[in-house]
Motif scaffolding. Structure first.
Motif, mmCIF file in Angstrom:
data_model
loop_
_atom_site.group_PDB
_atom_site.id
_atom_site.type_symbol
_atom_site.label_atom_id
_atom_site.label_comp_id
_atom_site.label_asym_id
_atom_site.label_seq_id
_atom_site.Cartn_x
_atom_site.Cartn_y
_atom_site.Cartn_z
ATOM 1 N N TYR A 114 18.269 16.269 18.286
ATOM 2 C CA TYR A 114 17.346 15.293 18.877
ATOM 3 C C TYR A 114 16.188 15.983 19.594
ATOM 4 N N ALA A 115 16.468 17.090 20.279
ATOM 5 C CA ALA A 115 15.414 17.778 21.031
ATOM 6 C C ALA A 115 14.368 18.370 20.100
ATOM 7 N N GLU A 116 14.804 18.991 19.010
ATOM 8 C CA GLU A 116 13.813 19.568 18.102
ATOM 9 C C GLU A 116 13.006 18.472 17.406
ATOM 10 N N LYS A 117 13.678 17.395 17.017
ATOM 11 C CA LYS A 117 12.966 16.279 16.376
ATOM 12 C C LYS A 117 11.922 15.694 17.344
ATOM 13 N N ALA A 118 12.301 15.528 18.606
ATOM 14 C CA ALA A 118 11.367 15.000 19.598
ATOM 15 C C ALA A 118 10.181 15.943 19.775
ATOM 16 N N ALA A 119 10.446 17.239 19.723
ATOM 17 C CA ALA A 119 9.375 18.224 19.881
ATOM 18 C C ALA A 119 8.372 18.139 18.740
ATOM 19 N N TRP A 120 8.869 18.083 17.504
ATOM 20 C CA TRP A 120 7.954 18.006 16.362
ATOM 21 C C TRP A 120 7.176 16.690 16.360
ATOM 22 N N ASP A 121 7.818 15.598 16.765
ATOM 23 C CA ASP A 121 7.111 14.320 16.858
ATOM 24 C C ASP A 121 5.980 14.405 17.891
ATOM 25 N N PHE A 122 6.264 15.062 19.014
ATOM 26 C CA PHE A 122 5.254 15.209 20.068
ATOM 27 C C PHE A 122 4.078 16.056 19.568
ATOM 28 N N VAL A 123 4.383 17.157 18.887
ATOM 29 C CA VAL A 123 3.331 18.043 18.379
ATOM 30 C C VAL A 123 2.473 17.330 17.340
#
Length: 344
Positions: free
Chosen positions: A178-187
């Motif tokens: 979830y954390a990596e997915k959230a990071a890529w969505d933010f970027v």
């Protein structure tokens, strides 16, 4: 490991006192960087102050990743950020955390870091996110013939339906996903951010912290005789120094982009036990395989992308030798000579 250029840059490492992060800090200092290290508890980061270059170029700052805006001022003046901090099994307050707590801490902390990065008046050269193979492996794309690469992304539904993951580890896997997915969505929404992620497999090697982390506990438990039954599982393995170096290469190489799996070899735990018996015959590896059950199947992992950055990894056997020497120095294993003299 080859030498790294030493630009006069300032970078921040979150969770700087961690197993992997401590080596990142060490290599950054050796390469001439000015380093800000954020830690929850400065008492647990004293080992970093003993590193060469720390007196002049290391600043430790107390910060909790879940505090909103805590990184706004810390990141000012930084050229890059290495975000390594995350709840892990056996650390943080993870032992008492629920699945939701794991996920909330990892996601909120990651987004706090990215939000502060996005606010900077001078854009970062790059943000390097420490993710995990946990966020890659458990994909709906996975088949027995798959070669797992960076296009695989773990699926929460798949993770929750895996019968062989303990609840604590399952929560960790979900949190990293979830954390990596959230990071890529933010970027994707903030085009001024240049991010790469490092997705290491199980990381072993000598510790700078003076403690044994969760992944290092496997060879220790084998060699100490504490582990009696070999886990029926396959894992990828990588040395901690190589994992740290992958982070720095991903920061320094202009062409770096996307995700990078970092792995030296893939072994069933029974094969790891065999390697340990061969390398360290004076120790009694008592763990035995449950042959009544079929072995967990092997899988293949592609490391082509990280090799293209120039990473040359240390053979696993050499990593294990360094790891055992570290266990001995920490008093967690008896020295070889002591074992031989006692006829053990």
């Amino acid at each position: 490991m080859g030498s790294i250029a030493a630009p006069a840059e300032t970078v921040c490492v979150t969770g700087a006192s961690g197993f992997i992060a401590s080596w990142i800090v060490k290599f950054l200092l050796e390469s001439g960087y000015n380093v800000k290290g954020t830690v929850r508890n400065p008492e647990n980061a004293k080992h970093l102050l003993k590193l060469p270059g720390a007196d002049d170029r290391l600043q430790l700052i107390a910060a909790d990743i879940c505090t909103p805006n805590v990184f706004d001022s810390i990141f000012e003046g930084c050229d890059g950020v290495f975000h390594t901090s995350t709840p892990t099994p056996g650390a943080y307050d993870a032992a008492s955390m629920s699945e939701a707590g794991y996920i909330e801490t990892a996601v909120k902390g990651t987004l706090n870091v990215l939000e502060s990065c996005a606010k900077l008046k001078r854009p970062l050269k790059r943000l390097v996110l420490t993710s995990s193979m946990a966020a890659v492996h458990f994909s709906k794309k996975l088949t027995p013939d798959s070669v797992i690469d960076e296009t695989f992304f773990s699926d929460p539904e798949v993770i929750r339906n895996l019968p062989f993951l303990g609840e604590d580890f399952k929560s960790y896997v979900l949190s990293k996903t979830y954390a990596e997915k959230a990071a890529w969505d933010f970027v994707e929404e903030h085009k001024n951010l240049n991010m790469v992620s490092i997705n290491p497999v199980m990381v072993m090697g000598p510790t700078l912290q003076g403690t044994v982390n969760s992944t290092n506990s496997f060879p220790l438990d084998f060699l100490s005789g504490e582990l009696k039954t070999i886990p029926n599982a396959v894992r990828g393995w990588i040395g901690v120094k190589d994992c740290a170096m992958a982070h720095i290469l991903a920061y320094e190489k202009p062409e770096a982009h996307g995700r990078y799996i970092v792995s030296e070899s893939t072994l069933h735990f029974a094969d790891l036990a065999t390697v340990l018996r061969k390398l360290f015959p004076n120790y009694q590896v008592e763990a035995r395989e449950d042959v009544s059950k079929p072995r967990a199947p092997m899988y293949a992992v592609s490391t082509q992308r990280v090799k293209e950055l120039g990473l040359v990894v240390e053979p696993l056997e050499d990593v294990l030798k360094d790891t055992v020497e570290c266990f001995i120095s920490l008093g967690r294993l008896k020295p070889y000579k002591s074992l031989e003299l006692n006829g053990i």
